[in-house]
Design an enzyme around this catalytic site. Structure first.
Site, short mmCIF file in Angstrom:
data_model
loop_
_atom_site.label_atom_id
_atom_site.label_comp_id
_atom_site.label_asym_id
_atom_site.label_seq_id
_atom_site.Cartn_x
_atom_site.Cartn_y
_atom_site.Cartn_z
N ASP A 354 0.84 -1.19 0.00
CA ASP A 354 0.00 0.00 0.00
C ASP A 354 0.88 1.25 0.00
OD1 ASP A 354 -2.67 1.21 0.31
OD2 ASP A 354 -1.94 1.82 2.29
N GLU A 384 1.82 -0.22 -4.98
CA GLU A 384 0.77 0.70 -5.41
C GLU A 384 1.43 1.99 -5.89
OE1 GLU A 384 -3.16 3.15 -3.81
OE2 GLU A 384 -1.66 2.44 -2.38
N ASP A 458 -10.36 1.44 -4.97
CA ASP A 458 -10.19 2.89 -4.94
C ASP A 458 -10.79 3.59 -6.16
OD1 ASP A 458 -8.77 3.09 -2.51
OD2 ASP A 458 -6.90 2.53 -3.50
#
Length: 647
Positions: A354, A384, A458
Site C-alpha cells: 500500500d 501501489e 479505490d
C-alpha cells in the site's frame, strides 16, 4: 510545439541495437548492456552533426557526439556506442537523453511523448527516459502468464467470522451499503460489515479456478476497526471477523491444491489510531504511543505537539504514520522474525504494498530481501504506484522501484487510463502511447509482472465508467442508488468486452477486481465495494472472462512473449505477442468502419473458435479478435534466415 524542419522533409530514423538485436522499442536495459545508436538523417534536414545529450539527477549534462558513418541516397548515417556500465553504479540508475541535430544556425531537439517515437522542436523537447537496472534483476517467472483475482474480504463470500459489539452488521448479504460520507473526503465510520470471511473465500476456490486464477490478492486481513482494514490495529493477529489465523491457514492449504498463490495487502506506512501501537482509544491493554514516552511504541510515531498533533497519512488523524527509519519499527516488519517473515513462513506467496510512494528506499530493499529469502526467491512484490514507476519522483526523491532491489511489478493505473480512453472514447492513439511508453520504460521482466487492472477498491467499477453518467454534479446520496439503464448497460458491456480482452492480452498480468466478471456496478468508494452478487451474476460477462482466462492459460505468448504494435489507427489497433512456441495477434476496433489487418499465416480466432486464412482480414466495429498464428516455429525459422541473409 514548433516543428522546425523543411516542409516535406521526413524525420530522422533512430534505431538501437544490443548484441546485434534491434531494441529500438526499449529504453530499459541491464547496466552491463552495450548499446549502439544508429541515426539516419535526411540530407534535406540540413544537419551537419548529431549529438546525444545525457541527463541524470546526480551529474551535469553530457554531450556525446555521434560518429559519421556514411552517406547514401540522400540520407546520412551516424553511430554512437554507449556502455551503460561506464556511467551507471552497480545499484542501477535512471537517466534521460535527447538527440540534438546540429544545423549551424540552430539546433533541433527530439521531443518524445511515448519514449519511443519523436518529433523535432527548435527549443527544448521532452527527453527519452533510460533505465539501467541491476544485472541480476529477476522477477518470479512462475507468476508470469497468470490471472490475479482481487478480493475485498468482507464483500466476497460470507461465513464463519466473529462479531464485534462496536460494529454494524447487515442481516442480508444483498443489502445496500448504508455508510457513506456526506461529501467526498468527509468522515465515515466504516464499521459496517456484510460478513465476508477467509472461510468463505476458501469455499469459492473452485469458482476462481474456472476464471483461470493463479494469484489471489486479498484486501488487508489484519485486525482493525474498519471494514477495509487499512487502519491496522495488530499485524500479529488475523482479524477474527475474517475467521482469524485458523481461517488463513485453511485458505493457504486449500490454495495449494488449486495452484493459487496468496498475495496479502501490506499496509506498513501507517496504523490505525486505535491500534495497540498508537493506543488512542486504549482498547488493547497496552500503553500505546499516545500515552507518553513511557510507551515502548512512543518513538514509532512523530509527534509535532504531544499528544494531539502528529504525522499522519495525508493528515488524516485516524491514520498515524509509522517512522520506518526507526530501527525498531524497521526490524518489526522486515527483521529475521518480523511480520514479513512470519506470514511468508506460513505460506503467503506475495505482498502488494500500500502507498509504495510513502515507503523509504531502505525499507523497500530490506523488505524485498526478506520476502525472497523466506520464499526461495519466488515471492511476488507489487507496489501501489499510480504513475510511470520507472521515472517516478515522490516527495522530491527519484524512486528506484524497478532497478532490481525493490519491486517486481506495480499496479498498472496508466494502462487502465489508456484502456478507458480506447474502450469508452475510441481513442486508439492514447492507448498506443501508453503501451509504447510502458513497454519501453520498464525492464522486460517487470513488464511481464505488471498488475493490469480495470477496477480497484479505490476506483469506480469499470462497467459504470464505460456506460454510466459522470459522477460530477451528483450528491453521494444520488450516487448510492444510481445504476445503468438497460440501454447504458448494453453499451457498457460491448465496451467492457473490448477493454477486458486487451487487459488480458497486453504484456503483464490481468488483475480482476471481484464482481467485475459478474456485472457489479458502482461509483467510487464505498459504492465500488458492494457484496458479490452470488446467484445473480451476469452470465454473459462471466462467460467472457472465463474464455479470456482459458485463452491466457493455453497460449504461452501471454507469459513471456515480446510485444509489438503492428498497426495503429485513430480508433483501432493491432499488436502481436510472440515467443519461440506461440504467436498471437490481437486487433481491436472501436471505430465505425471495418479495420483491416494482415495475418502472416492462417490461424484460429480464439474468442469465436473460427479459422482464418493468411492475408487481409477485417475487424468489425466494437469487436476484438485474438488469432493464434499456426506454424510459428516454421515462420520463426524463415524470419531468422531472412535476417541472416540481410546481414
Amino acid at each position: 510545439m514548433l516543428i522546425a524542419r523543411p516542409l516535406g522533409c521526413p524525420l530522422p530514423v533512430l534505431q538501437k541495437y544490443a548484441k546485434r538485436k534491434n531494441v529500438s522499442d526499449k529504453n530499459a536495459f541491464s547496466r552491463d548492456t552495450v548499446l549502439t545508436f544508429l541515426v539516419r538523417v535526411p540530407r534535406a534536414l540540413g544537419a551537419c552533426g548529431v549529438s546525444l545529450c545525457l541527463l541524470s539527477d546526480e551529474a551535469p549534462a553530457r554531450d556525446l557526439p555521434f560518429h559519421f558513418e556514411k552517406s547514401e541516397k540522400g540520407w546520412d548515417t551516424y553511430r554512437l556506442t554507449l556502455k551503460l556500465f561506464a556511467f551507471t553504479p552497480e545499484t542501477g540508475g535512471v537517466f534521460h537523453y535527447k538527440l540534438l541535430f546540429l544545423r549551424g544556425a540552430d539546433t533541433l531537439c527530439t521531443h518524445s511523448a511515448d519514449n519511443v517515437t519523436f518529433t523535432l522542436a527548435a527549443g527544448e523537447g521532452a527527453p527519452f527516459s533510460l533505465l539501467a537496472y541491476q544485472t541480476e534483476l529477476k522477477t518470479p517467472r512462475g507468476a508470469w502468464g497468470g490471472v490475479i483475482y482481487h478480493a475485498f474480504v468482507d464483500r466476497f463470500a460470507p461465513g464463519g467470522g466473529a462479531k464485534r459489539r462496536d460494529a454494524v452488521y447487515h442481516k442480508g448479504w444483498n443489502e445496500e451499503i448504508m455508510q457513506y460520507p456526506a461529501y467526498p473526503g468527509a468522515h465515515v465510520e466504516n464499521n459496517e460489515f456484510f460478513g465476508g470471511t477467509l472461510w468463505g473465500i476458501a469455499e469459492k476456490l473452485p469458482y476462481l479456478r474456472t476464471l483461470g486464477v493463479t494469484m489471489l490478492y486479498l484486501s488487508p486481513i489484519f485486525r482493525a476497526y474498519s471494514n477495509h482494514k487499512y487502519d491496522t490495529a495488530d499485524y500479529e493477529e488475523v482479524d477474527l471477523q475474517f475467521g482469524g489465523e485458523s481461517a488463513l491457514r485453511h485458505l493457504l492449504d486449500e490454495c495449494k491444491k488449486y495452484g493459487i498463490i496468496i498475495v496479502l495487502d501490506g499496509v506498513f506506512n501507517h496504523t490505525g489510531d486505535h491500534s495497540r501501537y498508537f493506543g488512542r482509544r486504549g482498547a488493547y491493554g497496552v500503553k500505546g504511543a499516545y500515552h507518553g514516552e513511557s510507551s515502548p511504541y512512543f518513538t514509532w510515531y512523530r509527534f509535532l505537539e504531544f499528544p494531539t498533533r502528529y504525522e499522519a497519512w495525508w493528515g488524516i488523524p485516524i491514520l498515524p504514520r509509522l517512522q520506518l527509519h526507526n530501527p525498531d519499527v524497521h526490524d518489526y516488519f522486515v527483521g529475521e522474525r518480523g511480520i514479513l517473515a512470519r506470514y511468508c513462513e506460513m505460506g503467503v506467496g506475495g505482498w502488494r504494498l500500500d502507498v509504495a510512494d510513502e515507503l523509504p528506499d531502505e525499507f523497500l530493499s530490506a523488505l524485498r530481501a526478506r520476502v525472497k529469502q523466506k520464499t526461495g526467491g519466488n515471492g511476488v512484490i507489487f507496489g501501489e504506484v499510480w504513475e510511470n514507476a520507472a521515472t517516478k519522483i515522490a516527495y522530491g526523491v527519484r524512486r528506484r522501484y524497478l532497478l532490481g532491489d525493490q519491486l517486481d511489478g506495480v499496479m498498472n493505473y496508466p494502462l487502465r487510463e489508456g484502456l478507458i480512453a480506447f474502450a469508452r472514447d475510441g481513442d486508439a492513439h492514447a492507448l498506443c502511447r501508453v503501451l509504447r511508453e510502458l513497454w519501453s520504460s520498464y525492464p522486460t521482466p517487470v513488464c511481464h509482472m505488471l498488475m493490469n487492472l480495470l477496477s480497484t477498491h479505490d476506483t469506480a467499477r469499470i462497467l459504470t465508467v464505460l456506460g454510466g453518467e459522470e459522477p460530477a454534479g451528483h450528491s453521494m446520496r444520488e450516487l448510492s442508488v444510481m445504476r445503468l439503464s438497460p440501454a447504458q448497460k448494453k453499451i457498457a458491456i460491448v465496451r467492457l468486452f473490448v477493454a477486458a480482452a486487451l487487459q488480458y492480452t497486453a504484456f503483464g498480468i490481468p488483475s480482476l477486481y471481484y464482481g467485475d466478471e459478474a456485472g457489479l456496478e458502482g461509483y467510487g468508494d464505498p459504492f465500488c465495494r458492494r457484496p458479490f452478487p452470488w446467484g445473480r451474476e451476469d452470465t454473459q460477462i462471466l462467460r467472457h472472462y472465463r474464455k479470456l482466462g482459458a485463452i491466457r492459460c493455453e497460449n504461452s505468448a501471454f507469459c513471456d512473449g515480446e510485444f509489438r504494435i503492428l498497426r495503429e489507427g485513430a480508433h483501432a489497433l493491432c499488436f502481436s505477442r510472440k515467443n519461440k512456441e506461440n504467436h498471437v495477434i490481437v486487433a481491436a476496433n472501436r471505430g465505425t468502419e471495418t479495420f483491416e489487418v494482415c495475418l502472416p499465416q492462417g490461424g484460429v480466432e480464439l474468442l469465436r473458435g473460427t479459422r482464418a486464412k493468411k492475408g487481409k482480414i477485417g475487424v468489425p466495429p466494437d469487436t476484438v479478435r485474438i488469432w493464434r498464428i499456426e506454424d510459428v516455429q516454421k515462420n520463426m525459422g524463415k524470419m531468422d534466415e531472412k535476417q541472416k541473409s540481410r546481414k
